[in-house]
Write an enzyme that holds these catalytic residues in place. Sequence first.
Site, PDB file in Angstrom:
ATOM      1  CG  HIS A   1      15.712  66.707  48.712  1.00  0.00           C
ATOM      2  ND1 HIS A   1      16.755  66.080  46.902  1.00  0.00           N
ATOM      3  CD2 HIS A   1      15.312  67.356  48.746  1.00  0.00           C
ATOM      4  CE1 HIS A   1      17.414  67.453  47.113  1.00  0.00           C
ATOM      5  NE2 HIS A   1      16.447  68.253  47.889  1.00  0.00           N
TER       6      HIS A   1
ATOM      7  CG  ASP B   1      20.805  65.812  38.917  1.00  0.00           C
ATOM      8  OD1 ASP B   1      20.384  66.897  40.239  1.00  0.00           O
ATOM      9  OD2 ASP B   1      20.918  66.494  38.115  1.00  0.00           O
TER      10      ASP B   1
ATOM     11  CG  LEU C   1      23.251  45.609  47.022  1.00  0.00           C
ATOM     12  CD1 LEU C   1      23.930  45.333  44.847  1.00  0.00           C
ATOM     13  CD2 LEU C   1      21.227  45.841  46.429  1.00  0.00           C
TER      14      LEU C   1
HETATM   15  C1  FPP Z   1      19.302  65.767  43.216  1.00  0.00           C
HETATM   16  O1  FPP Z   1      18.806  66.688  42.997  1.00  0.00           O
HETATM   17  C2  FPP Z   1      20.019  64.692  44.539  1.00  0.00           C
HETATM   18  C3  FPP Z   1      19.913  64.966  45.227  1.00  0.00           C
HETATM   19  C4  FPP Z   1      21.161  66.898  46.102  1.00  0.00           C
HETATM   20  C5  FPP Z   1      20.129  64.349  46.538  1.00  0.00           C
HETATM   21  C6  FPP Z   1      19.873  63.440  46.657  1.00  0.00           C
HETATM   22  C7  FPP Z   1      18.527  62.332  47.803  1.00  0.00           C
HETATM   23  C8  FPP Z   1      17.658  61.255  47.963  1.00  0.00           C
HETATM   24  C9  FPP Z   1      17.516  60.961  46.400  1.00  0.00           C
HETATM   25  C10 FPP Z   1      17.085  61.025  48.731  1.00  0.00           C
HETATM   26  C11 FPP Z   1      17.635  60.505  50.340  1.00  0.00           C
HETATM   27  C12 FPP Z   1      18.670  59.632  50.245  1.00  0.00           C
HETATM   28  C13 FPP Z   1      18.684  58.364  50.807  1.00  0.00           C
HETATM   29  C14 FPP Z   1      20.013  57.535  50.758  1.00  0.00           C
HETATM   30  C15 FPP Z   1      17.833  58.133  51.553  1.00  0.00           C
HETATM   31  P1  FPP Z   1      18.577  68.312  43.185  1.00  0.00           P
HETATM   32  O2  FPP Z   1      17.905  68.456  44.318  1.00  0.00           O
HETATM   33  O3  FPP Z   1      19.829  68.400  42.704  1.00  0.00           O
HETATM   34  O4  FPP Z   1      17.429  68.229  41.913  1.00  0.00           O
HETATM   35  P2  FPP Z   1      17.860  69.124  40.990  1.00  0.00           P
HETATM   36  O5  FPP Z   1      18.696  69.708  39.725  1.00  0.00           O
HETATM   37  O6  FPP Z   1      16.192  68.863  39.689  1.00  0.00           O
HETATM   38  O7  FPP Z   1      17.251  70.619  41.522  1.00  0.00           O
END
Ligand code: FPP
Length: 243
Positions: free
Chosen positions: A40, A23, A134
């Site tokens: 992201h 997050d 893993l």
């Molecule tokens: C939460 O941050 C994160 C996500 C919803 C997406 C997670 C995806 C990745 C880390 C990249 C792609 C994954 C792979 C496996 C290649 P948020 O957008 O909710 O952050 P915020 O709460 O600060 O707005």
Amino acid sequence: MDVAPSHNSMDHSLPQHVAIIMDGNGRWAAKRSLQRLKGHEQGAEAVREAVRGCGELGISYLTLFAFSSENWSRPVEEVNHLMGLIRYFFRKELASMNDAGVRINFIGDLSKLPEDIQGLAKEAKEKTKANSKLVLTIALSYGSHSEITHAVQRLAKKIQKGDISPEEINETLISQHLDTVELPDPDLLIRTSGEKRLSNFLLWQSAYAELVFLDVLWPDFKKSDLVQAVEEYGTRTRRFGAL
Ligand code: FPP
């Protein structure tokens, strides 16, 4: 990707299964006056760091919450960008993860994903199925409520067909109908960004997981953060409800 051999696989202060709610991508970008999409992108880099770190520490299972069933309601541009990153990640990282002995697995409703990503996921799973260093499980279009609902539907159908009786439903049978059937329950669940919620992630499976909330935003996540969480885990006494 280089995943070094484990140094303490018999050490019980080391979690066997680490699950992570990644997050803070959006906040990381906002702090830099960048678009959320940049957060992201950097978050995908941190995924590499987490996989490598788990391999180096000798953790056997890593489960990452990459896209929730609720994330579909984000703006279409953001959803498409996340799909693009997932696509790019598999195209770019599959060979090196395979060489490093990583077995790739998925949970979630993959049928909702673009067809080519479903194909990439199938390919990744098939190519890496013999690996054992893993197990990396990526949660895509995943939500615990939906997972449990599907499990209940499948069990109800078995009762309807006369394959099982209602009395035969027990915790083991429910676990066997979840997406995580092949995984042990997580020992350590980490959420980054300072938020302290489970957000519909592995609710059944985390009944006895140790929860560690880190203030670091996911794109800044480094092996040292993983080590910090594992050290915190090592200080906890796990009683599983007993004395
Ligand atoms: C939460 O941050 C994160 C996500 C919803 C997406 C997670 C995806 C990745 C880390 C990249 C792609 C994954 C792979 C496996 C290649 P948020 O957008 O909710 O952050 P915020 O709460 O600060 O707005």
